[in-house]
Write an enzyme that holds these catalytic residues in place. Structure first.
Site, PDB file in Angstrom:
ATOM      1  N   ASP A  27      -6.377  19.434  16.375  1.00 55.31           N
ATOM      2  CA  ASP A  27      -5.731  18.374  17.154  1.00 55.31           C
ATOM      3  C   ASP A  27      -6.758  17.541  17.913  1.00 55.31           C
ATOM      4  OD1 ASP A  27      -3.565  16.922  18.010  1.00 55.31           O
ATOM      5  OD2 ASP A  27      -3.133  18.240  19.717  1.00 55.31           O
ATOM      6  N   HIS A  44      -8.805  10.055  12.089  1.00 56.60           N
ATOM      7  CA  HIS A  44      -8.418  10.998  11.031  1.00 56.60           C
ATOM      8  C   HIS A  44      -9.550  11.166  10.012  1.00 56.60           C
ATOM      9  CE1 HIS A  44      -4.523  11.643  12.643  1.00 56.60           C
ATOM     10  NE2 HIS A  44      -4.103  10.400  12.467  1.00 56.60           N
ATOM     11  N   ARG A  78       5.519   9.854  12.632  1.00 55.61           N
ATOM     12  CA  ARG A  78       4.513   8.914  13.141  1.00 55.61           C
ATOM     13  C   ARG A  78       4.633   7.580  12.401  1.00 55.61           C
ATOM     14  NH1 ARG A  78      -0.947  12.161  14.690  1.00 55.61           N
ATOM     15  NH2 ARG A  78       0.073  13.837  15.832  1.00 55.61           N
ATOM     16  N   LEU A 138     -13.840  33.158   0.076  1.00 58.33           N
ATOM     17  CA  LEU A 138     -12.952  32.694   1.142  1.00 58.33           C
ATOM     18  C   LEU A 138     -11.647  32.140   0.571  1.00 58.33           C
ATOM     19  CD1 LEU A 138     -12.613  31.638   4.202  1.00 58.33           C
ATOM     20  CD2 LEU A 138     -13.472  29.482   3.309  1.00 58.33           C
TER      21      LEU A 138
HETATM   22  C1  IPE Z   1      -0.295  19.661  15.586  1.00 55.51           C
HETATM   23  O1  IPE Z   1      -0.725  18.552  16.277  1.00 55.51           O
HETATM   24  C2  IPE Z   1      -0.244  19.380  14.102  1.00 55.51           C
HETATM   25  C3  IPE Z   1      -1.540  19.257  13.440  1.00 55.51           C
HETATM   26  C4  IPE Z   1      -2.708  19.410  13.998  1.00 55.51           C
HETATM   27  C5  IPE Z   1      -1.479  18.968  12.034  1.00 55.51           C
HETATM   28  P1  IPE Z   1       0.313  17.499  16.872  1.00 55.51           P
HETATM   29  O2  IPE Z   1      -0.473  16.448  17.548  1.00 55.51           O
HETATM   30  O3  IPE Z   1       1.268  17.057  15.826  1.00 55.51           O
HETATM   31  O4  IPE Z   1       1.124  18.391  17.932  1.00 55.51           O
HETATM   32  P2  IPE Z   1       1.879  17.974  19.266  1.00 55.51           P
HETATM   33  O5  IPE Z   1       2.753  16.797  18.922  1.00 55.51           O
HETATM   34  O6  IPE Z   1       0.837  17.620  20.272  1.00 55.51           O
HETATM   35  O7  IPE Z   1       2.643  19.191  19.669  1.00 55.51           O
HETATM   36  C1  IPE Z   2      -4.290  15.846  14.807  1.00 49.10           C
HETATM   37  O1  IPE Z   2      -4.748  14.810  15.598  1.00 49.10           O
HETATM   38  C2  IPE Z   2      -4.089  15.406  13.377  1.00 49.10           C
HETATM   39  C3  IPE Z   2      -2.678  15.388  12.947  1.00 49.10           C
HETATM   40  C4  IPE Z   2      -1.656  15.734  13.663  1.00 49.10           C
HETATM   41  C5  IPE Z   2      -2.430  14.931  11.594  1.00 49.10           C
HETATM   42  P1  IPE Z   2      -3.764  13.851  16.379  1.00 49.10           P
HETATM   43  O2  IPE Z   2      -3.586  12.604  15.581  1.00 49.10           O
HETATM   44  O3  IPE Z   2      -2.511  14.538  16.759  1.00 49.10           O
HETATM   45  O4  IPE Z   2      -4.616  13.534  17.678  1.00 49.10           O
HETATM   46  P2  IPE Z   2      -4.090  13.284  19.151  1.00 49.10           P
HETATM   47  O5  IPE Z   2      -3.344  14.509  19.587  1.00 49.10           O
HETATM   48  O6  IPE Z   2      -3.182  12.086  19.082  1.00 49.10           O
HETATM   49  O7  IPE Z   2      -5.309  13.043  19.953  1.00 49.10           O
HETATM   50 MG    MG Z   3      -2.028  15.616  18.453  1.00 52.16          MG
END
Ligand code: IPE
Ligand code: IPE
Ligand code: MG
Length: 244
Positions: A27, A44, A78, A138
């Site tokens: 995240d 990303h 999203r 792995l």
């Molecule tokens: C969790 O992150 C999902 C992934 C890393 C793929 P999110 O950004 O979606 O989670 P929330 O919304 O903060 O709970």
């Molecule tokens: C995690 O990073 C990746 C996915 C959920 C696909 P985020 O895109 O959720 O990053 P933040 O939480 O907005 O910083």
């Molecule tokens: Mg996130």
């Protein structure tokens, strides 16, 4: 299944308890991009680059199972451009990396729904899973369109469809119907980006996992940050509910 922790040699000759199955909630890509005034797609992109770095690092450290949360069942909500960007990145990374991972004896698995991802991504995943199916190094499980609740519900539906006798359903039987069938439970669950929540990841498999949350945003989480997470894991007293 409960994993047997193995030990690994540190550079100073000491041994430490090594988690057999590491799972990561990757995240913080959005905040990483925002902090730099970049487009979310750059975040990303940096996240997928780090994924490749961390996989080879953890393979070198001797971890046996690695499960990476790349896209949740909720992430479809999203903006469309962001979702399409993640799908395209996933396709490109798998297409580019699968052969090298295969050379490195990595076994690739996909955890998640296959009915909503694009045909192209499903094709790349299937090909990578098939090509690496007999590898013995792995196991890299990619959680894409993955949700813990969906996994548990689907397992129940499949048992009913298979006509499984209810009297034979116990925890072991149930686990056979999860995406993670045959994999040990998670030993160490790492979340980057500073939050302390599970966000629908591996709800069944983390019943007794050790949790580690880092403030570091995913694209920057590697090297010394992994050292710290492993060190913290090595100091945990895992009781599994027993009086030890
Ligand atoms: C969790 O992150 C999902 C992934 C890393 C793929 P999110 O950004 O979606 O989670 P929330 O919304 O903060 O709970
Ligand atoms: C995690 O990073 C990746 C996915 C959920 C696909 P985020 O895109 O959720 O990053 P933040 O939480 O907005 O910083
Ligand atoms: Mg996130």
């Amino acid at each position: 299944m409960t994993a047997n922790p193995e030990t690994s040699k540190l550079s100073n000759g000491k041994t430490q308890v090594l988690p057999q199955h590491v799972a990561m909630i990757m995240d913080g890509n959005g905040r990483w991009a925002e902090e730099r005034g970049l487009d979310i797609s750059e975040g990303h992109h940096a996240g997928f680059e780090n994924l490749q770095r961390v996989v080879s690092d953890l393979a070198r450290r001797g971890v046996s199972y690695l499960t990476m949360y790349a896209f949740s069942t909720e992430n479809w909500d999203r903006p469309e451009a962001e979702v399409n960007g993640i799908l395209d990145l996933a396709i490109a990374v798998i297409a580019h990396e699968a052969e090298q991972l295969h050379q490195n004896n990595v076994r690739i698995r996909h955890l998640g729904r296959v009915d909503r991802i694009s045909d192209e991504l499903r094709g790349e995943l299937e090909q990578a899973v098939e090509m690496t199916a007999d590898n013995t190094g792995l196991t890299l499980a990619i959680a894409f369109d993955y949700g813990g609740r969906s996994e548990i519900a689907q397992a129940a539906a499949r048992m009913v469809a298979d006509g499984v006798d209810p009297s034979t359903i116990d925890e072991g039987k149930y686990a056979e119907y999860l995406y993670t069938s045959g994999m040990p439970d998670v030993d160490l669950l790492i979340r980057t980006g500073g939050d302390f929540r599970i966000s629908n990841f591996l709800l069944w498999q983390t019943a007794y996992s050790e949790f580690y949350s880092s403030d570091v945003l995913w694209p920057d989480f590697h090297g010394e940050h992994i050292d710290r997470a492993f060190k913290s894991f090595g100091n945990r007293a895992r009781r599994f509910g027993k009086r030890i």
